[in-house]
Design a protein around this motif. Structure first.
Motif, PDB file in Angstrom:
ATOM      1  N   PRO A  22       0.827  -1.207   0.000  1.00  0.00           N
ATOM      2  CA  PRO A  22       0.000   0.000   0.000  1.00  0.00           C
ATOM      3  C   PRO A  22       0.861   1.257   0.000  1.00  0.00           C
ATOM      4  O   PRO A  22       2.091   1.176   0.135  1.00  0.00           O
ATOM      5  N   GLU A 172      -4.884   5.747  -7.373  1.00  0.00           N
ATOM      6  CA  GLU A 172      -5.759   5.544  -6.219  1.00  0.00           C
ATOM      7  C   GLU A 172      -6.044   6.899  -5.589  1.00  0.00           C
ATOM      8  O   GLU A 172      -5.127   7.687  -5.355  1.00  0.00           O
ATOM      9  N   LYS A 226      -9.334   4.677  -1.714  1.00  0.00           N
ATOM     10  CA  LYS A 226      -9.063   4.276  -0.337  1.00  0.00           C
ATOM     11  C   LYS A 226      -9.958   5.046   0.622  1.00  0.00           C
ATOM     12  O   LYS A 226     -10.087   6.272   0.525  1.00  0.00           O
ATOM     13  N   TYR A 260     -10.706  -1.171  -7.696  1.00  0.00           N
ATOM     14  CA  TYR A 260     -10.857  -1.743  -6.355  1.00  0.00           C
ATOM     15  C   TYR A 260     -11.290  -0.658  -5.385  1.00  0.00           C
ATOM     16  O   TYR A 260     -11.188   0.537  -5.663  1.00  0.00           O
ATOM     17  N   HIS A 262     -10.299   0.198  -1.419  1.00  0.00           N
ATOM     18  CA  HIS A 262      -9.264  -0.084  -0.414  1.00  0.00           C
ATOM     19  C   HIS A 262      -9.781   0.413   0.939  1.00  0.00           C
ATOM     20  O   HIS A 262      -9.998   1.611   1.117  1.00  0.00           O
ATOM     21  N   GLN A 264      -9.185   0.880   4.897  1.00  0.00           N
ATOM     22  CA  GLN A 264      -8.234   0.919   6.004  1.00  0.00           C
ATOM     23  C   GLN A 264      -8.943   0.524   7.293  1.00  0.00           C
ATOM     24  O   GLN A 264      -9.858   1.215   7.750  1.00  0.00           O
ATOM     25  N   MET A 293     -10.009  -4.413  -1.129  1.00  0.00           N
ATOM     26  CA  MET A 293      -8.727  -4.594  -0.454  1.00  0.00           C
ATOM     27  C   MET A 293      -8.873  -4.141   0.987  1.00  0.00           C
ATOM     28  O   MET A 293      -9.532  -3.132   1.246  1.00  0.00           O
ATOM     29  N   ASP A 295      -6.597  -3.317   4.693  1.00  0.00           N
ATOM     30  CA  ASP A 295      -5.276  -2.866   5.118  1.00  0.00           C
ATOM     31  C   ASP A 295      -5.392  -2.512   6.597  1.00  0.00           C
ATOM     32  O   ASP A 295      -6.311  -1.800   6.981  1.00  0.00           O
ATOM     33  N   THR A 312     -12.612 -10.140   1.770  1.00  0.00           N
ATOM     34  CA  THR A 312     -11.841  -9.261   0.905  1.00  0.00           C
ATOM     35  C   THR A 312     -11.215 -10.083  -0.209  1.00  0.00           C
ATOM     36  O   THR A 312     -11.161 -11.315  -0.139  1.00  0.00           O
ATOM     37  N   ALA A 316      -3.374  -5.762   1.999  1.00  0.00           N
ATOM     38  CA  ALA A 316      -2.196  -4.905   1.961  1.00  0.00           C
ATOM     39  C   ALA A 316      -1.358  -5.115   3.220  1.00  0.00           C
ATOM     40  O   ALA A 316      -1.903  -5.226   4.319  1.00  0.00           O
TER      41      ALA A 316
END
Length: 365
Positions: A22, A172, A226, A260, A262, A264, A293, A295, A312, A316
């Motif tokens: 990431p 991203e 993200k 995608y 992402h 967190q 994704m 992370d 998922t 990451a």
């Protein structure tokens, strides 16, 4: 059964594994934000990742967040990034670029003509900015005028265009961690009474306009996003209606055919980072019809469990990739990992950047 090493289609790419590097801020692009050969070496060392997402990069000088942060605005910055993308591709890798507007999390000393940072509303964050003269208290940002917002959206569109020229496989949006797009989502940092504030639909408007502008350059397959639901305490950002805003946002993003999404998760190593009252991945997963994704300080076993459960598609590994250029092989054979040197995260030079040894080097020694 899907595993960490099952290939997957992401956007226009086929990834050989589901292990993602990431964006990791390293502040090694100099005062002009121009990537160089050292940056190219660092990323090429990690080209066995399913996908690299290069560090947060400012789309315009007024969005710069840190000293030493790279940009994607000038011809020199684009040429610098071309060194990086060429090196990664020659090593057999794939690389996206994260577009990152600092919003209120910067300092006037880092911005052109000493202008104030901008945000949806004039709400001052706690904490300190990293400047060329050391740490300084964050300032109260200037609230964006309604007429200015299309100009900020254009910054992201133009930066996406420049990323294509620089040879990236995609971009991203950093819509997380208290930076500009995230500030619009939270009703604690967005106090606007116009069409960009108030309701869930209004507070997601800027975010979605930015993503659509990025998609307009090379299609949805070229764009990832993200988000960081719940709280991100180091950057003084939280929300009180996470369960309302993120399912709505995810549904709208699904319509754009993105590469995608992402997510967190709370990072357990941050002091006083609270546990979320619900599983954030499970909150978003049913509302996003695409590749997802996660992370958030997951180890090998937790990453495998996430993939196998279907929560998922990609996982990451941040600090692990920072310290282990051959992380893919280490995860494959469950080998010990190098320990991270926290003291060299943001320092210049090769130490703690390109000098972490691979297993092969350790065995040879």
């Amino acid at each position: 059964m899907k595993t960490l090493f099952t290939p997957i289609h992401v956007g226009n790419l086929t990834l050989p594994n589901r292990i993602i590097m990431p964006p990791l801020t390293r502040n090694r692009a100099g005062v002009k934000g121009i990537p160089n050969e050292l940056n190219a070496e660092y990323y090429a060392q990690r080209a066995t990742a399913g996908l690299i997402v290069a560090e947060g990069t400012y789309p315009h000088p007024t969005g710069r967040a840190y000293t030493g942060q790279p940009g994607i605005y000038t011809d020199e910055q684009v040429a610098g990034w071309r060194l990086v993308t060429d090196a990664v591709h020659q090593a057999g890798g794939r690389i996206f670029l994260q577009l990152h507007h600092g919003g209120r999390l910067t300092h006037s000393s880092l911005l052109p003509n000493g202008v104030l940072p901008v945000a949806p509303s004039a709400v001052r964050p706690k904490g300190k900015a990293h400047t060329s003269f050391g740490k300084a208290d964050y300032e109260t940002p200037r609230a964006l005028e309604l007429a200015e917002i299309p100009q900020v959206v254009e910054m992201f569109r133009y930066a996406t265009e420049r990323a294509v020229v620089a040879g990236f496989d995609g971009v991203e949006l950093h819509g997380a961690n208290g930076y500009l797009p995230h500030l619009f989502l939270s009703n604690l940092t967005n106090l606007r009474t116009d069409k960009y504030g108030g309701s869930v639909e209004n507070r997601t408007r800027f975010f979605l306009e930015v993503v659509k502008a990025m998609v307009s350059i090379n299609g949805g397959n070229y764009v990832g996003v993200k988000v960081s639901p719940w709280k991100f305490l180091p950057n003084d950002i939280e929300e009180i209606d996470t369960e309302a805003i993120y399912p709505y946002l995810a549904k709208q993003l699904s319509l754009l055919g993105l590469a995608y999404l992402h997510v967190q998760l709370p990072i357990v190593t941050f002091d006083n980072q609270p546990d979320a009252p619900f599983d954030l991945a499970k909150l978003i997963r049913p509302n996003f019809q695409g590749v997802m994704m996660v992370d958030g300080s997951l180890d090998r076993e937790k990453a495998i469990a996430r993939i196998e459960s279907g929560d998922t598609d990609l996982v990451a590994f941040g600090r692990a990739f920072l310290a282990n250029p051959d992380l893919i092989e280490r995860l494959r054979i469950d080998a010990p990992l190098n320990q991270v040197d926290y003291n060299t995260f943001y320092t210049p030079g090769t130490q703690g950047y390109t000098d972490y040894p691979t297993l092969q080097q350790l065995n040879a020694a």
